[in-house]
Scaffold this active site. Structure first.
Site, PDB file in Angstrom:
ATOM      1  N   LYS A 242      -9.340   5.527  -3.607  1.00 17.28           N
ATOM      2  CA  LYS A 242      -8.410   5.733  -2.486  1.00 17.28           C
ATOM      3  C   LYS A 242      -9.050   6.535  -1.345  1.00 17.28           C
ATOM      4  CE  LYS A 242      -4.224   5.459  -5.373  1.00 17.28           C
ATOM      5  NZ  LYS A 242      -2.951   6.152  -5.725  1.00 17.28           N
TER       6      LYS A 242
ATOM      7  N   TYR B  19       1.928  -2.095  -2.803  1.00 18.16           N
ATOM      8  CA  TYR B  19       2.827  -1.091  -3.391  1.00 18.16           C
ATOM      9  C   TYR B  19       4.310  -1.462  -3.260  1.00 18.16           C
ATOM     10  CZ  TYR B  19      -0.764   2.362  -4.598  1.00 18.16           C
ATOM     11  OH  TYR B  19      -1.803   3.034  -5.191  1.00 18.16           O
TER      12      TYR B  19
ATOM     13  N   ASN C  38      -4.329  10.959  -4.909  1.00 23.58           N
ATOM     14  CA  ASN C  38      -4.829  11.134  -6.269  1.00 23.58           C
ATOM     15  C   ASN C  38      -6.031  10.252  -6.609  1.00 23.58           C
ATOM     16  OD1 ASN C  38      -3.472   8.753  -6.420  1.00 23.58           O
ATOM     17  ND2 ASN C  38      -1.993   9.402  -7.960  1.00 23.58           N
TER      18      ASN C  38
ATOM     19  N   HIS D 279      -6.491   4.206  -8.072  1.00 19.79           N
ATOM     20  CA  HIS D 279      -5.438   3.346  -8.614  1.00 19.79           C
ATOM     21  C   HIS D 279      -6.027   2.557  -9.777  1.00 19.79           C
ATOM     22  CE1 HIS D 279      -2.386   0.217  -9.019  1.00 19.79           C
ATOM     23  NE2 HIS D 279      -3.401  -0.608  -9.151  1.00 19.79           N
TER      24      HIS D 279
ATOM     25  N   GLU E 231      -3.145  -8.202  -9.180  1.00 19.70           N
ATOM     26  CA  GLU E 231      -3.805  -7.313  -8.213  1.00 19.70           C
ATOM     27  C   GLU E 231      -5.227  -7.782  -7.904  1.00 19.70           C
ATOM     28  OE1 GLU E 231      -1.157  -3.408  -9.541  1.00 19.70           O
ATOM     29  OE2 GLU E 231      -3.293  -3.433 -10.015  1.00 19.70           O
TER      30      GLU E 231
END
Ligand code: ADP
Ligand code: MG
Length: 139
Positions: free
Chosen positions: A10, A50, A113, A116, A127
């Site tokens: 991320k 998302y 964080n 993913h 995905e």
């Protein structure tokens, strides 16, 4: 069983130049990076990715975060790769993540964080297909 899972490094991690550090943890855990590219997510891509969270209070913040800097999208392959990568990532909230996990080592907050990882084999397939064609994955 050998599986493939989908990973994203991320924006908080790419901004801190931690792509290689995250990949080192992935590889040390026995997962093989069989496809990888650095891209800038569009708002539409982040919203679609998302979509399941679109009613949550943090959805707007999450889309803004995921589009603010490049990400590295990856396909990881290995024994029980889906569950294995979730272990290697650590808990969603880095404050609750186990020692040695990517989120414990590098993440700033429950939102920012660092990584993913798909939460099921079905979602992994969905995905992966959002970001990679079959010929881009070299196992
Ligand atoms: P995970 O990434 O561990 O599967 P979730 O699917 O629950 O976690 O949430 C997706 C992402 O949304 C998280 O990784 C995080 O970036 C963000 N997020 C989750 N919970 C919060 C929260 N309470 N506040 C802000 N962002 C959140
Ligand atoms: Mg999730």
């Amino acid at each position: 069983m050998t599986e493939r899972t989908f990973s994203i490094i991320k924006p908080d991690a790419t901004e801190k130049n931690l792509t290689g550090a995250v990949n080192a943890v992935i590889e040390a855990a026995g997962l093989r990076i069989v496809a990888q590219k650095r891209i800038k997510l569009s708002q539409a891509q982040a919203e679609k990715f998302y979509e399941i969270h679109n009613e949550r209070p943090f959805f707007g913040e999450l889309v803004e975060f995921m589009t603010r800097a490049p990400v590295v999208v990856q396909v990881l392959e290995g024994e029980n790769a889906v569950a294995r990568y979730r272990e290697v990532m650590g808990a969603t909230n880095p404050a609750q993540a186990a020692e040695g996990t990517i989120r414990k080592l590098y993440a700033d907050s429950v939102g920012e964080n660092s990584v993913h990882g798909s939460d099921s084999l079905d979602n992994a397939r969905i995905e992966i297909a959002q970001f990679f064609t079959d010929d881009e994955i070299v196992g």
